[in-house]
Write a protein that holds these residues in place. Structure first.
Motif, PDB file in Angstrom:
ATOM      1  N   GLU A  31      14.687  -8.290  -1.510  1.00 49.43           N
ATOM      2  CA  GLU A  31      13.382  -7.960  -0.934  1.00 49.43           C
ATOM      3  C   GLU A  31      12.940  -6.563  -1.377  1.00 49.43           C
ATOM      4  O   GLU A  31      11.758  -6.338  -1.674  1.00 49.43           O
ATOM      5  N   LEU A  32      13.886  -5.622  -1.400  1.00 49.24           N
ATOM      6  CA  LEU A  32      13.570  -4.265  -1.840  1.00 49.24           C
ATOM      7  C   LEU A  32      13.125  -4.265  -3.296  1.00 49.24           C
ATOM      8  O   LEU A  32      12.113  -3.640  -3.653  1.00 49.24           O
ATOM      9  N   ILE A  33      13.871  -4.967  -4.137  1.00 50.78           N
ATOM     10  CA  ILE A  33      13.537  -5.023  -5.564  1.00 50.78           C
ATOM     11  C   ILE A  33      12.156  -5.637  -5.771  1.00 50.78           C
ATOM     12  O   ILE A  33      11.340  -5.140  -6.551  1.00 50.78           O
ATOM     13  N   ALA A  34      11.880  -6.722  -5.038  1.00 49.28           N
ATOM     14  CA  ALA A  34      10.573  -7.382  -5.160  1.00 49.28           C
ATOM     15  C   ALA A  34       9.450  -6.443  -4.712  1.00 49.28           C
ATOM     16  O   ALA A  34       8.388  -6.394  -5.343  1.00 49.28           O
ATOM     17  N   ALA A  35       9.677  -5.697  -3.642  1.00 46.32           N
ATOM     18  CA  ALA A  35       8.655  -4.782  -3.129  1.00 46.32           C
ATOM     19  C   ALA A  35       8.402  -3.647  -4.109  1.00 46.32           C
ATOM     20  O   ALA A  35       7.247  -3.267  -4.359  1.00 46.32           O
ATOM     21  N   VAL A  36       9.474  -3.103  -4.685  1.00 44.39           N
ATOM     22  CA  VAL A  36       9.328  -2.009  -5.647  1.00 44.39           C
ATOM     23  C   VAL A  36       8.586  -2.500  -6.891  1.00 44.39           C
ATOM     24  O   VAL A  36       7.690  -1.826  -7.414  1.00 44.39           O
ATOM     25  N   HIS A  37       8.965  -3.684  -7.374  1.00 45.13           N
ATOM     26  CA  HIS A  37       8.293  -4.249  -8.541  1.00 45.13           C
ATOM     27  C   HIS A  37       6.799  -4.444  -8.269  1.00 45.13           C
ATOM     28  O   HIS A  37       5.945  -4.103  -9.102  1.00 45.13           O
ATOM     29  N   TYR A  38       6.473  -4.974  -7.102  1.00 45.61           N
ATOM     30  CA  TYR A  38       5.074  -5.189  -6.728  1.00 45.61           C
ATOM     31  C   TYR A  38       4.319  -3.864  -6.663  1.00 45.61           C
ATOM     32  O   TYR A  38       3.186  -3.762  -7.148  1.00 45.61           O
ATOM     33  N   ASN A  39       4.932  -2.854  -6.064  1.00 46.84           N
ATOM     34  CA  ASN A  39       4.285  -1.547  -5.971  1.00 46.84           C
ATOM     35  C   ASN A  39       4.019  -0.957  -7.359  1.00 46.84           C
ATOM     36  O   ASN A  39       2.985  -0.331  -7.596  1.00 46.84           O
ATOM     37  N   GLY A  40       4.975  -1.148  -8.270  1.00 45.83           N
ATOM     38  CA  GLY A  40       4.790  -0.660  -9.628  1.00 45.83           C
ATOM     39  C   GLY A  40       3.636  -1.362 -10.326  1.00 45.83           C
ATOM     40  O   GLY A  40       2.804  -0.718 -10.990  1.00 45.83           O
ATOM     41  N   MET A  41       3.567  -2.692 -10.172  1.00 41.01           N
ATOM     42  CA  MET A  41       2.465  -3.445 -10.768  1.00 41.01           C
ATOM     43  C   MET A  41       1.125  -2.983 -10.197  1.00 41.01           C
ATOM     44  O   MET A  41       0.155  -2.767 -10.927  1.00 41.01           O
ATOM     45  N   THR A  42       1.082  -2.824  -8.879  1.00 38.17           N
ATOM     46  CA  THR A  42      -0.150  -2.414  -8.217  1.00 38.17           C
ATOM     47  C   THR A  42      -0.598  -1.038  -8.685  1.00 38.17           C
ATOM     48  O   THR A  42      -1.787  -0.803  -8.952  1.00 38.17           O
ATOM     49  N   ALA A  43       0.367  -0.109  -8.782  1.00 36.78           N
ATOM     50  CA  ALA A  43       0.039   1.256  -9.202  1.00 36.78           C
ATOM     51  C   ALA A  43      -0.549   1.276 -10.610  1.00 36.78           C
ATOM     52  O   ALA A  43      -1.555   1.956 -10.868  1.00 36.78           O
ATOM     53  N   LEU A  44       0.040   0.521 -11.516  1.00 42.18           N
ATOM     54  CA  LEU A  44      -0.442   0.516 -12.897  1.00 42.18           C
ATOM     55  C   LEU A  44      -1.782  -0.214 -13.022  1.00 42.18           C
ATOM     56  O   LEU A  44      -2.643   0.188 -13.806  1.00 42.18           O
ATOM     57  N   LYS A  45      -1.966  -1.269 -12.243  1.00 42.97           N
ATOM     58  CA  LYS A  45      -3.240  -1.988 -12.285  1.00 42.97           C
ATOM     59  C   LYS A  45      -4.383  -1.117 -11.774  1.00 42.97           C
ATOM     60  O   LYS A  45      -5.531  -1.258 -12.216  1.00 42.97           O
ATOM     61  N   MET A  46      -4.069  -0.219 -10.841  1.00 43.52           N
ATOM     62  CA  MET A  46      -5.096   0.705 -10.353  1.00 43.52           C
ATOM     63  C   MET A  46      -5.600   1.603 -11.474  1.00 43.52           C
ATOM     64  O   MET A  46      -6.768   1.999 -11.495  1.00 43.52           O
ATOM     65  N   GLU A  47      -4.716   1.931 -12.411  1.00 44.31           N
ATOM     66  CA  GLU A  47      -5.081   2.837 -13.502  1.00 44.31           C
ATOM     67  C   GLU A  47      -5.610   2.105 -14.732  1.00 44.31           C
ATOM     68  O   GLU A  47      -6.490   2.599 -15.429  1.00 44.31           O
ATOM     69  N   PHE A  48      -5.049   0.910 -15.013  1.00 38.72           N
ATOM     70  CA  PHE A  48      -5.363   0.254 -16.284  1.00 38.72           C
ATOM     71  C   PHE A  48      -6.099  -1.079 -16.140  1.00 38.72           C
ATOM     72  O   PHE A  48      -6.582  -1.616 -17.133  1.00 38.72           O
ATOM     73  N   GLY A  49      -6.153  -1.629 -14.937  1.00 40.90           N
ATOM     74  CA  GLY A  49      -6.839  -2.907 -14.732  1.00 40.90           C
ATOM     75  C   GLY A  49      -5.884  -4.080 -14.652  1.00 40.90           C
ATOM     76  O   GLY A  49      -4.811  -4.077 -15.262  1.00 40.90           O
ATOM     77  N   ASP A  50      -6.298  -5.126 -13.910  1.00 37.11           N
ATOM     78  CA  ASP A  50      -5.432  -6.283 -13.655  1.00 37.11           C
ATOM     79  C   ASP A  50      -4.990  -6.998 -14.921  1.00 37.11           C
ATOM     80  O   ASP A  50      -3.855  -7.472 -15.023  1.00 37.11           O
ATOM     81  N   GLU A  51      -5.879  -7.087 -15.895  1.00 35.81           N
ATOM     82  CA  GLU A  51      -5.590  -7.897 -17.078  1.00 35.81           C
ATOM     83  C   GLU A  51      -4.707  -7.165 -18.099  1.00 35.81           C
ATOM     84  O   GLU A  51      -4.259  -7.766 -19.066  1.00 35.81           O
ATOM     85  N   GLN A  52      -4.477  -5.900 -17.883  1.00 37.60           N
ATOM     86  CA  GLN A  52      -3.794  -5.106 -18.899  1.00 37.60           C
ATOM     87  C   GLN A  52      -2.317  -4.865 -18.592  1.00 37.60           C
ATOM     88  O   GLN A  52      -1.631  -4.227 -19.373  1.00 37.60           O
TER      89      GLN A  52
END
Length: 216
Positions: A31-52
């Motif tokens: 659960e921790l690994i999944a949450a960290v991975h999700y947070n990383g994806m979310t953080a990068l999408k905020m900067e670069f966009g969902d499709e990138q």
């Protein structure tokens, strides 16, 4: 006042309410690994966009979970970098802007116009030795000396009793207390293979030393 969620929990009964406490350590870790991975994806999408942005998690025998992300430029060029679980957790807990912190690694990679996939790991001891002797160690030595110039900095490959081969860097001008930091070669190589600058580890350590001595 009783909330709808509280009512739902009461309707589930005592067995269901305590089920969360019965999770195994492995389930909690996943659960921790999944949450960290999700947070990383979310953080990068905020900067670069969902499709990138794309990402995955792999498990390293020595370092545990490693989170790798690919960010594509507007021209479709791929840039990949990786992060360790501990630093991801620390980044999201201590950084004022975690999305900016994560994206900064990709901004640096994007200075290469042709894209940057992860480097190919060395396939033999000779290849590993060449990577260390010709690329990683010279780069680390050059970088720390440039970072603190004109302050003299000792930087070289050393053998540590406990950690084996290390790159050691320090300030000869500091004659009392700790004046040296050292990083194991295998850890520096791990950073290099994740498209991370291994010299950053030594530079951060040297800045901490200067701070301890009231020099910055």
């Amino acid at each position: 006042m009783t909330t709808d969620n509280e009512l739902k929990e009461e309707q589930k009964g005592p067995d269901a309410q305590t089920a969360g406490a019965d999770k195994t350590e492995a389930e909690k870790a996943q659960e921790l690994i999944a949450a960290v991975h999700y947070n990383g994806m979310t953080a990068l999408k905020m900067e670069f966009g969902d499709e990138q942005v794309e990402g995955q998690v792999m498990n390293h025998e020595a370092y545990g979970p490693i989170f790798t992300y690919m960010v594509k430029s507007a021209e479709g060029k791929p840039y990949v970098s990786g992060f360790f679980l501990r630093e991801m957790i620390a980044g999201f807990q201590t950084k004022q802007d975690p999305s900016q912190w994560m994206s900064s690694f990709f901004v640096d990679l994007m200075k290469s116009p042709e894209g940057r996939l992860l480097p190919m790991p060395p396939q033999s001891e000779d290849e590993a030795k060449a990577l260390i002797d010709k690329i990683i160690v010279p780069h680390c030595v050059k970088s720390v000396r440039e970072e603190f110039a004109p302050e003299p900095v000792h930087a070289d490959l050393e053998l540590h009793e406990e950690h084996g081969p290390v790159v050691e860097a320090g300030f000869p001008s500091i004659t009392e207390g700790n004046n040296v930091c050292a990083m194991p070669l295998h850890f520096l190589m791990a950073h290099y293979l994740l498209n991370r600058d291994p010299a950053d580890l030594l530079i951060q350590g040297l800045y901490r030393i200067r701070e301890e001595h009231g020099l910055d």
